[in-house]
Structure formats: structure tokens, C-alpha cells
Design an enzyme around this catalytic site. Structure first.
Site, PDB file in Angstrom:
ATOM      1  N   ILE A   1       0.854  -1.198  -0.026  1.00  0.00           N
ATOM      2  CA  ILE A   1      -0.086  -0.006  -0.054  1.00  0.00           C
ATOM      3  C   ILE A   1       0.682   1.314  -0.163  1.00  0.00           C
ATOM      4  O   ILE A   1       0.337   2.350  -0.246  1.00  0.00           O
ATOM      5  CB  ILE A   1      -0.923   0.122   1.227  1.00  0.00           C
ATOM      6  CG1 ILE A   1      -0.360  -0.055   2.465  1.00  0.00           C
ATOM      7  CG2 ILE A   1      -1.944  -1.168   1.060  1.00  0.00           C
ATOM      8  CD1 ILE A   1      -1.215   0.285   3.547  1.00  0.00           C
TER       9      ILE A   1
ATOM     10  N   HIS B   1       8.442 -11.164   5.377  1.00  0.00           N
ATOM     11  CA  HIS B   1       7.646 -10.521   4.076  1.00  0.00           C
ATOM     12  C   HIS B   1       8.901 -10.186   3.035  1.00  0.00           C
ATOM     13  O   HIS B   1      10.037  -9.608   3.280  1.00  0.00           O
ATOM     14  CB  HIS B   1       6.749  -9.585   4.016  1.00  0.00           C
ATOM     15  CG  HIS B   1       7.059  -8.353   4.686  1.00  0.00           C
ATOM     16  ND1 HIS B   1       7.286  -8.373   6.179  1.00  0.00           N
ATOM     17  CD2 HIS B   1       7.347  -7.199   4.077  1.00  0.00           C
ATOM     18  CE1 HIS B   1       7.582  -6.947   6.455  1.00  0.00           C
ATOM     19  NE2 HIS B   1       7.669  -6.270   5.129  1.00  0.00           N
TER      20      HIS B   1
END
Length: 136
Positions: free
Chosen positions: A31, A99
Site C-alpha cells: 500500500i 515478507h
């Protein structure tokens, strides 16, 4: 982990722009992208860092990263791509769920302006090499 933002996304409690998902891995658009197409790949099981993740989940993330990276490169016509993974705050990790960032790169986008690094003498390289080998 109940309060982990990525675990909440995996459980469907928070929305994401999902790119890929299988039984072990999920991938979605970042995002706060560095460049258009910046995507995250992460295991569904919670691990904080590279130091905790199981070999099977690490392998699943690597395989998914290769597949998704190819799709990103083709979709956004990137000139290159960085695979980046941060561990702990000192390295820039902001979410304590391992991640992998897939960051499409374009000529002169100025991302990672600290590279190339500084020269290191053969003597210093040798000292560091021996310390690392001792730990293996």
C-alpha cells in the site's frame, strides 16, 4: 499472531489487493509502493523474521516470489526487479511478519541509492569471511 496486520489480512479481517495465494503463501500489492507493481510475498504462518521461518515455508515463498516477479516485470514493463527482505528494525523491518518485497525497477528511479557500497580491503574481507564460516 492476533494483532499482526499481515495475519489479519491472511484471516480476511483486513482487505488487500491480492495478487496470488496458495496453501502456504499469500501475495498482495504494497500500500506504500516504491514503484508501481511493488508486491509483498509472505507465508501464511506467522514467523517474525528469516531466522525463524521453516525451510518449507521459505521454499514456498521463494517459488511464489519467482512466479509473481515474472508477472510483475511483464505487467509493468520493468527494466529490472529487486527482491528485498528486511529483518528487525535496524534493517528497516516495519511489520514483524516475514515478507519479501518484489520491487519493479526502472532506469534512474533512484531507489537504493546507497548501492554500490564502499570498498573493503582483502584483509578485512578475510576477517569477516572467517567469522562467518566459524558460525556455519
Amino acid at each position: 499472531m492476533a494483532d499482526c496486520i499481515f495475519c489479519r489480512i491472511i484471516r480476511g479481517e483486513l482487505p488487500c489487493a491480492k495478487v496470488y495465494e496458495d496453501e502456504r503463501v499469500i501475495s498482495f500489492l504494497d500500500i506504500n509502493p516504491i514503484n508501481a507493481g511493488h508486491t509483498l510475498v509472505l507465508p501464511k504462518k506467522h514467523y517474525a523474521t528469516l531466522f525463524e521461518i521453516s525451510k518449507d515455508d521459505l521454499h514456498a515463498c521463494a517459488m511464489a516470489s519467482q512466479m509473481v516477479a515474472t508477472a510483475i516485470r511483464n505487467a509493468v514493463k520493468a527494466s529490472g526487479l529487486n527482491l528485498l527482505q528486511n529483518n528487525h528494525r535496524a534493517a528497516g523491518q516495519l511489520v514483524d511478519h516475514i515478507h519479501f518485497h518484489l520491487i519493479p525497477r526502472f532506469a534512474r528511479d533512484n531507489f537504493l541509492s546507497l548501492w554500490p557500497g564502499k570498498p573493503c580491503s582483502q584483509e578485512e574481507l578475510g576477517k569477516i569471511l572467517e567469522k562467518i564460516k566459524t558460525e556455519l
